[in-house]
Design a protein around this motif. Structure first.
Motif: not given
Length: 213
Positions: A42-55
């Motif tokens: 879950l943490r890894q998934f959230i981190q990937r989502e966060k990075n995509a949103i920051l982009d």
């Protein structure tokens, strides 16, 4: 029951999904329509989502309106606790970014960020405190603006939940220990109130209700 059954249940009968989830022996979360069974995943998934949103925030091709649509889509796909976790991670990253507000593009990044987290602040007041340094960062940038007219034009673009926090922050300037910030906030809120009450500015987002509160 297999993962695909749970995903179907989540998509069509969220109440039944949550009831069943509470009975399961293992930890599961629905993130973006995908069943995640382990906390680490879950943490890894959230981190990937966060990075995509920051982009997205930093892309000039993405507008605040686009971000608003993404936010609404996320509210339909994510469990509430995962949305809050994602918002917390976005706030942390924006604070670490320390992006200077030296041009319109930089302000656009903050505007898209506020558009994303704004809807969740109202229902989750715990997000307000970690947001304050970012709101302060934007407010202090107004010192470099040529006039109060331009400041109000910028404030008018900020979503209501964030604007409300910003105005209340200015109104509580006496509680701020930093002399420079306290003095500037005192001056700024008086200028805004003066313009709005004299109806010299009609663009500030719901200004009369927020300023008079």
């Amino acid at each position: 029951m297999c993962s695909s059954d749970l995903e179907t249940l989540y998509a069509n009968h969220k109440d039944r999904y949550h009831q069943l989830k509470s009975l399961l022996e293992y930890k599961v979360s629905m993130v973006g329509g995908i069943l995640v069974k382990q906390e680490g995943m879950l943490r890894q998934f959230i981190q990937r989502e966060k990075n995509a949103i920051l982009d997205q925030f930093q892309s000039p091709k993405i507008s605040p309106a686009d971000v608003a649509k993404t936010t609404e889509s996320m509210r339909q796909k994510y469990e509430p606790e995962n949305l809050i976790l994602l918002c917390q991670e976005l706030i942390k990253s924006m604070r670490l970014l320390k992006l200077p507000l030296s041009n319109a593009n930089a302000f656009g990044v903050y505007l898209k960020f506020f558009t994303m987290v704004g809807p969740f602040v109202t229902t989750n007041p715990s997000l307000e405190k970690p947001l304050l340094p970012l709101i302060d960062h934007v407010l202090m940038a107004f010192k470099t603006f040529p006039s109060i007219h331009w400041t109000i034009k910028v404030l008018d673009q900020i979503p209501i939940p964030i604007l409300t926090i910003a105005i209340q922050r200015l109104k509580s300037h006496n509680r701020i220990s930093q002399f420079e910030k306290r003095g500037f906030y005192s001056k700024l809120i008086k200028e805004i109130q003066s313009r709005v009450t004299r109806s010299e500015e009609h663009t500030l987002n719901s200004s009369h209700q927020i300023i008079s509160y």
